[in-house]
Motif scaffolding. Structure first.
Motif, short mmCIF file in Angstrom:
data_model
loop_
_atom_site.label_atom_id
_atom_site.label_comp_id
_atom_site.label_asym_id
_atom_site.label_seq_id
_atom_site.Cartn_x
_atom_site.Cartn_y
_atom_site.Cartn_z
N ARG A 68 36.80 70.40 30.75
CA ARG A 68 37.28 69.61 29.59
C ARG A 68 36.28 69.07 28.96
NH1 ARG A 68 42.84 66.67 29.95
NH2 ARG A 68 42.43 66.47 27.72
N ALA A 69 35.40 68.08 29.90
CA ALA A 69 34.32 67.46 29.47
C ALA A 69 33.27 68.37 28.83
CB ALA A 69 33.75 66.57 30.71
N GLY B 111 33.18 69.16 24.84
CA GLY B 111 33.06 68.06 23.91
C GLY B 111 33.34 66.69 24.38
N GLU B 112 33.97 66.30 25.31
CA GLU B 112 34.31 64.94 25.76
C GLU B 112 33.91 64.55 27.17
OE1 GLU B 112 38.50 62.09 25.19
OE2 GLU B 112 38.59 64.33 25.79
N ARG B 113 33.17 63.70 26.97
CA ARG B 113 32.76 63.23 28.56
C ARG B 113 33.67 62.37 29.25
NH1 ARG B 113 28.55 58.81 30.47
NH2 ARG B 113 28.80 59.37 32.83
N VAL B 114 34.01 63.00 30.39
CA VAL B 114 35.26 62.43 31.21
C VAL B 114 34.43 61.12 32.17
CG1 VAL B 114 37.01 62.49 32.71
CG2 VAL B 114 37.01 64.11 31.00
N TRP C 235 41.04 53.92 26.77
CA TRP C 235 40.75 54.91 27.96
C TRP C 235 42.06 55.37 28.55
CZ3 TRP C 235 35.80 56.09 28.40
CH2 TRP C 235 34.82 55.17 27.65
N ARG D 277 42.53 62.20 30.43
CA ARG D 277 41.90 62.49 29.28
C ARG D 277 40.52 62.29 29.05
NH1 ARG D 277 40.78 60.66 24.00
NH2 ARG D 277 41.73 58.37 24.70
N ASN D 278 40.08 61.01 28.76
CA ASN D 278 38.92 60.67 28.71
C ASN D 278 38.29 59.91 29.94
OD1 ASN D 278 40.03 58.27 28.14
ND2 ASN D 278 38.99 58.13 26.14
#
Length: 333
Positions: A26-27, A30-33, A64, A68-69
């Motif tokens: 998922r990261a 587009g989203e850095r976890v 946070w 998710r993130n």
């Protein structure tokens, strides 16, 4: 028609897979976890989970969300030094962005395991005396966070115990020297202070449940004995035994955690541990956004609570003064 059915099956499969995609995938989309390590010195019980929940709540309020993130890797040490060291090594090996820790054995183990990964103390006593930070204002290394109590609390506990039980002439400060060695320092500091309360205070180190039982039996053999049970991971893990023995031997006792009063403890005075975890989220947030632990001053508790159990007081034959009741945040009848 056949291709339509195949396409529907493919989309259904894709939708189901999306729900279980690993955070790393998922990261990449587009989203850095960020990864957060959480090492709890206490047991994995309702109280321990409540502290974890408070941290997660604080993080969520700052944007946070676990799953998710951020990904939170949680471990419970249960006051077991060997297990705590193993968990510390395990978490460090995961190379998280930051690690949150609680209790002296946990911070000691994390400090030995890494000098580079940022560590946020959720609750520990006297981090300067224990060598975790250089000073409260300037921590100086990879560790910062939130303290829990200082030696002046020993005097507060004694004052309140004497008010609730005027007959107390001897008070024992119970703690484990393995998990809370700083209480020796606190007691020496307290003894050096001039005071008006004529109560003899002694250290009662305990390392196992048999020594807890022996301490209460000895104190209960003669009238005038009282017990101070300060915040300590060992007595916290065994708090139900401590509360039961205090009742059994009719020993008035003051505790460091409010939650124990609802379980039958006479009274408690101390910081709100859940508030400490809630506030710790702010430092995790700042570190994830680029701040260095060395630049974040160690903060002290801001919220203290007094709780009294009148049912327990009655069982001990005590009449709690009205002025003490008026100060209480919670009175259990």
């Amino acid at each position: 028609m056949a291709s339509y059915v195949v396409r529907r099956k493919f989309l259904a499969t894709l939708g189901g897979a999306a729900a279980v995609w690993p955070l790393a995938v998922r990261a990449q989309l587009g989203e850095r976890v960020r990864r957060i390590g959480l090492l709890m010195g206490v047991a994995d019980d309702p109280e321990g989970q409540a502290r974890v929940t408070a941290l997660k709540q604080g993080l969520q309020e700052l944007g946070w969300t676990d799953g998710r993130n951020i990904q939170i890797e949680t471990r419970f040490g249960g006051a077991d030094a060997g297990r705590i060291r193993a968990h510390a090594s395990e978490l460090v090996a995961l190379a998280p962005d930051v690690i949150v820790g609680q209790t002296t054995p946990v911070i000691r183990a994390l400090r030995q395991a890494t000098s580079s990964i940022p560590i946020v103390i959720a609750a520990v006593n006297d981090p300067v005396e224990q060598g975790f930070v250089s000073s409260l204002a300037h921590p100086g290394g990879n560790i910062t966070g939130f303290t829990f109590i200082d030696f002046q609390m020993v005097g507060k506990w004694l004052e309140m115990l004497k008010e609730a039980a005027p007959g107390v002439a001897r008070a024992a400060l119970m703690f484990s020297p393995d998990t809370s060695p700083h209480y020796y320092v606190y007691l020496r500091s307290f003894e050096a202070e001039p005071r008006s309360i004529a109560v003899e205070v002694t250290a009662v180190p305990v390392r196992n449940t048999a020594e807890i039982e022996e301490a209460f039996a000895k104190l209960g053999r003669e009238p005038g004995g009282g017990m101070i049970v300060p915040p300590d991971v060992f007595t916290l893990v065994h708090h139900q035994l401590v509360i039961r023995l205090a009742q059994q031997h009719r020993v008035p006792a003051v505790y460091g955690f409010r939650a124990h009063v609802a379980q039958g403890a006479l009274m408690s005075y101390g910081p709100d541990p859940y508030d400490n975890f809630l506030r710790s989220a702010s430092y995790v947030d700042r570190i994830l956004k680029g701040a260095k632990p060395a630049d974040l001053p160690v903060q002290q508790p801001t919220k203290f609570e007094l709780a009294i159990n009148l049912k327990t007081a009655k069982a001990l034959g005590l009449q709690i003064p009205d002025k003490l009741l008026a100060l209480a945040d919670e009175v259990i009848e």
